[in-house]
Design an enzyme around this catalytic site. Structure first.
Site: not given
Ligand code: AMP
Length: 271
Positions: A31, A33, A57, A147, A150, A153, A181-183
């Site tokens: 959600q 993303h 990265q 987001g 991060d 970032q 988080s994906t993790r």
């Molecule tokens: P990632 O796929 O983890 O590299 O994240 C892709 C984008 O999604 C980045 O800009 C993250 O900051 C954002 N993002 C990841 N988790 C969240 C979250 N819980 N809320 C808002 N944005 C997020």
């Protein structure tokens, strides 16, 4: 929804002249993303989402090999969220000749790259910046959404990219406050419960109920603490008389799973 992997096709699509908002991701969509896509839609005619697990990265010992790759489910979620185009490049096109980022450009700003998350992950922000610049070069978006989860970032991308308006999107959380988080997929149910303490402790700092040092001790009851800092949110340096916004920033490990979170608030509200 179109799906494009090829760079020249992507560039051709771009030539249509509409206002483009771009959301870079590594897939494993949740959600958080999807909220970026909603924000992107409000700022452009068309939304492009990339899915690319960026090798530069990740350090050797990190989870590049096991990072969740859920392309089929991601494409369904993107279709439902009315994404216009998904860009799924391959690594050879993104990094022809194993191109590396020349770090000389950042000598003056090394501190920013190598503090907070950059201390434990010295390669990380250079890798992120490399891929974001490359994706901007291919897609030429008008705006890009990242987001605030991060936060460092987002700060680095705002400072070290040009020609694209960068928009920060609020953190989307689970019901118990854990930042999505994906993790988080790596956590079992008990660990998930423990992980939610991170946000609760950050909130207690924001509300003046917990001093920084006591909060660090509290975090150490549940996690291996990487860092917990209170900094000027605009500079990521020490709070001064000129500070208007404060950032509470933290990273912890729970059984090897790295969790990050933050709260940004006005200094006027700090008790
Ligand atoms: P990632 O796929 O983890 O590299 O994240 C892709 C984008 O999604 C980045 O800009 C993250 O900051 C954002 N993002 C990841 N988790 C969240 C979250 N819980 N809320 C808002 N944005 C997020």
């Amino acid at each position: 929804m179109e799906i494009i992997s090829n760079i020249s096709e992507m560039k051709q699509w771009r030539d249509k002249g509409e206002r483009i908002a771009f959301v870079p991701t590594m897939g494993g969509l949740h959600q958080g993303h999807l909220s970026l896509i909603d924000l992107a839609k409000k700022n452009a005619d068309k939304v492009v989402v990339s899915i690319f697990v960026n090798p530069t990265q990740f350090a050797e010992h990190e989870d590049f090999g096991t990072y969740p790759r859920t392309m089929d489910a991601d494409l369904v979620a993107l279709e439902v969220s009315q994404t216009d185009l998904v860009f799924t490049p391959n690594v050879y096109d993104i990094y022809p000749d194993n191109a590396v980022l020349n770090q000389d450009e950042f000598t003056q700003d090394k501190g920013l790259f190598e503090t907070l998350c950059g201390k434990t992950r010295p390669h990380f922000f250079y890798g992120v910046l490399q891929v974001v610049r490359r994706l901007f070069e291919i897609i030429h978006p008008d705006v890009a959404v990242f987001g605030q989860k991060d936060y460092q970032q987002l700060h680095i991308i705002k400072h070290f990219t040009s020609g694209v308006k960068i928009i920060g999107a609020p953190i989307v959380r689970e019901h118990d406050g854990l930042a999505m988080s994906t993790r988080n997929q790596y956590l079992n149910a008990d660990e998930h419960k423990i992980a939610s303490k991170l946000h609760k402790i950050l909130k207690q700092i924001e509300q003046g109920e917990l001093e920084l040092q006591s909060a660090r001790e509290r975090l150490q009851r549940y996690f291996e603490l990487d860092y917990l800092e209170l900094l000027d949110a605009n500079t990521l340096k020490k709070i001064t008389d000129n500070t208007s916004k404060i950032a509470i920033l933290s990273a912890v490990y729970l059984n090897k799973v790295r969790l990050i979170d933050n709260i940004i608030f006005s200094k006027d509200n700090y008790v």
